[in-house]
Design an enzyme around this catalytic site. Structure first.
Site, PDB file in Angstrom:
ATOM      1  N   GLY A 299       0.780  -1.239   0.000  1.00 55.26           N
ATOM      2  CA  GLY A 299       0.000   0.000   0.000  1.00 55.26           C
ATOM      3  C   GLY A 299       0.809   1.286   0.000  1.00 55.26           C
TER       4      GLY A 299
ATOM      5  N   GLU B 118       4.658   4.013   5.762  1.00 57.49           N
ATOM      6  CA  GLU B 118       3.413   3.243   5.825  1.00 57.49           C
ATOM      7  C   GLU B 118       2.289   4.052   5.177  1.00 57.49           C
ATOM      8  OE1 GLU B 118       1.896   0.690   5.777  1.00 57.49           O
ATOM      9  OE2 GLU B 118       1.527  -0.161   7.763  1.00 57.49           O
ATOM     10  N   ASP B 119       1.358   3.366   4.529  1.00 57.55           N
ATOM     11  CA  ASP B 119       0.228   4.084   3.934  1.00 57.55           C
ATOM     12  C   ASP B 119      -0.749   4.566   5.002  1.00 57.55           C
ATOM     13  OD1 ASP B 119      -0.536   1.469   4.530  1.00 57.55           O
ATOM     14  OD2 ASP B 119      -1.410   1.047   2.575  1.00 57.55           O
TER      15      ASP B 119
ATOM     16  N   ASP C  50      -3.488   1.842  11.285  1.00 57.04           N
ATOM     17  CA  ASP C  50      -4.845   1.502  11.710  1.00 57.04           C
ATOM     18  C   ASP C  50      -4.752   0.965  13.145  1.00 57.04           C
ATOM     19  OD1 ASP C  50      -7.579   0.991  11.433  1.00 57.04           O
ATOM     20  OD2 ASP C  50      -7.240  -1.010  10.647  1.00 57.04           O
ATOM     21  N   SER C  51      -4.659  -0.348  13.313  1.00 56.29           N
ATOM     22  CA  SER C  51      -4.451  -0.878  14.671  1.00 56.29           C
ATOM     23  C   SER C  51      -3.055  -0.504  15.183  1.00 56.29           C
ATOM     24  CB  SER C  51      -4.604  -2.400  14.680  1.00 56.29           C
ATOM     25  OG  SER C  51      -3.502  -3.011  14.045  1.00 56.29           O
ATOM     26  N   GLY C  52      -2.136  -0.311  14.253  1.00 49.95           N
ATOM     27  CA  GLY C  52      -0.752  -0.019  14.619  1.00 49.95           C
ATOM     28  C   GLY C  52       0.123  -1.259  14.673  1.00 49.95           C
TER      29      GLY C  52
ATOM     30  N   THR D 265       1.038  -3.471  12.346  1.00 54.82           N
ATOM     31  CA  THR D 265       2.021  -3.642  11.268  1.00 54.82           C
ATOM     32  C   THR D 265       3.257  -2.799  11.543  1.00 54.82           C
ATOM     33  OG1 THR D 265       0.225  -4.043   9.699  1.00 54.82           O
ATOM     34  CG2 THR D 265       2.378  -3.459   8.781  1.00 54.82           C
TER      35      THR D 265
ATOM     36  N   ARG E 154      -5.858   0.660  -6.323  1.00 53.17           N
ATOM     37  CA  ARG E 154      -4.630   1.350  -5.905  1.00 53.17           C
ATOM     38  C   ARG E 154      -4.284   2.480  -6.859  1.00 53.17           C
ATOM     39  NH1 ARG E 154      -2.224  -2.008  -2.000  1.00 53.17           N
ATOM     40  NH2 ARG E 154      -2.465  -4.238  -2.331  1.00 53.17           N
TER      41      ARG E 154
HETATM   42  P1  IMP Z   1      -2.557  -2.005  11.058  1.00 52.27           P
HETATM   43  O1  IMP Z   1      -1.521  -3.072  11.215  1.00 52.27           O
HETATM   44  O2  IMP Z   1      -3.877  -2.421  11.672  1.00 52.27           O
HETATM   45  O3  IMP Z   1      -2.128  -0.647  11.502  1.00 52.27           O
HETATM   46  O4  IMP Z   1      -2.933  -1.966   9.534  1.00 52.27           O
HETATM   47  C1  IMP Z   1      -2.224  -1.337   8.637  1.00 52.27           C
HETATM   48  C2  IMP Z   1      -2.330  -1.996   7.274  1.00 52.27           C
HETATM   49  O5  IMP Z   1      -3.639  -2.446   6.935  1.00 52.27           O
HETATM   50  C3  IMP Z   1      -1.961  -0.940   6.293  1.00 52.27           C
HETATM   51  O6  IMP Z   1      -0.608  -1.095   5.951  1.00 52.27           O
HETATM   52  C4  IMP Z   1      -2.872  -1.196   5.133  1.00 52.27           C
HETATM   53  O7  IMP Z   1      -2.211  -1.976   4.183  1.00 52.27           O
HETATM   54  C5  IMP Z   1      -4.034  -1.967   5.664  1.00 52.27           C
HETATM   55  N1  IMP Z   1      -5.191  -1.063   5.824  1.00 52.27           N
HETATM   56  C6  IMP Z   1      -5.697  -0.623   6.985  1.00 52.27           C
HETATM   57  N2  IMP Z   1      -6.748   0.189   6.772  1.00 52.27           N
HETATM   58  C7  IMP Z   1      -6.918   0.271   5.444  1.00 52.27           C
HETATM   59  C8  IMP Z   1      -7.853   0.995   4.599  1.00 52.27           C
HETATM   60  O8  IMP Z   1      -8.745   1.731   5.035  1.00 52.27           O
HETATM   61  N3  IMP Z   1      -7.695   0.815   3.263  1.00 52.27           N
HETATM   62  C9  IMP Z   1      -6.730   0.012   2.734  1.00 52.27           C
HETATM   63  N4  IMP Z   1      -5.835  -0.653   3.476  1.00 52.27           N
HETATM   64  C10 IMP Z   1      -5.927  -0.535   4.825  1.00 52.27           C
HETATM   65 MG    MG Z   2       0.009  -1.590   4.094  1.00 45.29          MG
END
Ligand code: IMP
Ligand code: MG
Length: 186
Positions: free
Chosen positions: A56, A111-112, A115-117, A119, A177
């Site tokens: 992303g 990072e794009d 969200d949860s943090g 990754t 994308r």
């Molecule tokens: P985290 O680990 O929950 O912070 O998620 C982050 C990853 O989930 C990002 O690197 C995105 O690839 C994917 N992601 C989370 N939310 C979205 C969204 O709204 N659209 C597309 N990809 C998302």
């Molecule tokens: Mg991503």
């Protein structure tokens, strides 16, 4: 051979049908982030290492890289949640990361969206094991509503509400994308 047509028509976007963040706004913000990052790393002795989280963040990273006025190398890491329904398990699998490259280097995670943090946290943990000179995080989008782990975003583009978004590198089921603007999916 029949021609295979792939439908990539944009889905219904926000209720108003307008982009959440236009490409022009993104471009302005990314240029500013590039200037901030260039100031922050103006005095480092080795080229910055941009560690881009696949897939992303690639579009953001490509624009960010070209808005820097300091030398930077590019590295990539693939991060994926384990199996199905593992968002709650919090286990993130990393792949393709070049090991051992980060010792004594200044690393900027790209990072794009945070969200949860999980990754960003998982990648940061792995990088820290290789003893970098410094580690910071640039994220185009921050969606704090769903945060599970506390991550510090050093360079942040936009804070967005609790909606799933697509475009500018962000996908839904692998698609969309290529859209220049960021849209919310309802
Ligand atoms: P985290 O680990 O929950 O912070 O998620 C982050 C990853 O989930 C990002 O690197 C995105 O690839 C994917 N992601 C989370 N939310 C979205 C969204 O709204 N659209 C597309 N990809 C998302
Ligand atoms: Mg991503």
């Amino acid at each position: 051979m029949p021609e295979v047509l792939i439908q990539t028509k944009p889905p219904a976007t926000s209720s108003t049908g307008k982009a959440m963040i236009s490409s022009a706004r993104i471009a302005r913000r990314v240029r500013r982030l590039g200037r901030q990052i260039s100031v922050a790393y103006a005095d480092i002795q080795t080229p910055l290492v941009m560690l881009v989280i696949l897939k992303g963040a690639t579009v953001f990273a490509a624009d960010l890289l070209r808005s820097l006025s300091v030398p930077a190398e590019l590295e990539f890491v693939r991060a994926a949640s384990y199996g199905a329904g593992t968002a709650s398990s919090g286990r993130v699998r990393l792949a393709h990361m070049v090991e051992g490259t980060f010792a004594n280097r200044h690393v900027l995670l790209v990072e794009d969206i945070v969200d949860s943090g999980r990754t960003a946290e998982a990648v940061a943990k792995r990088v820290m094991q290789t003893k970098p000179a410094s580690l910071r995080l640039a994220a185009l989008l921050d969606r704090p509503a769903r945060r599970v782990v506390n991550v510090k975003i050093d360079f942040r583009g936009f804070v967005i509400p609790d909606r799933f978004v697509i475009g500018y590198g962000l996908d839904y089921a692998g698609l969309y994308r290529e859209l220049p603007d960021i849209h919310s999916l309802g």
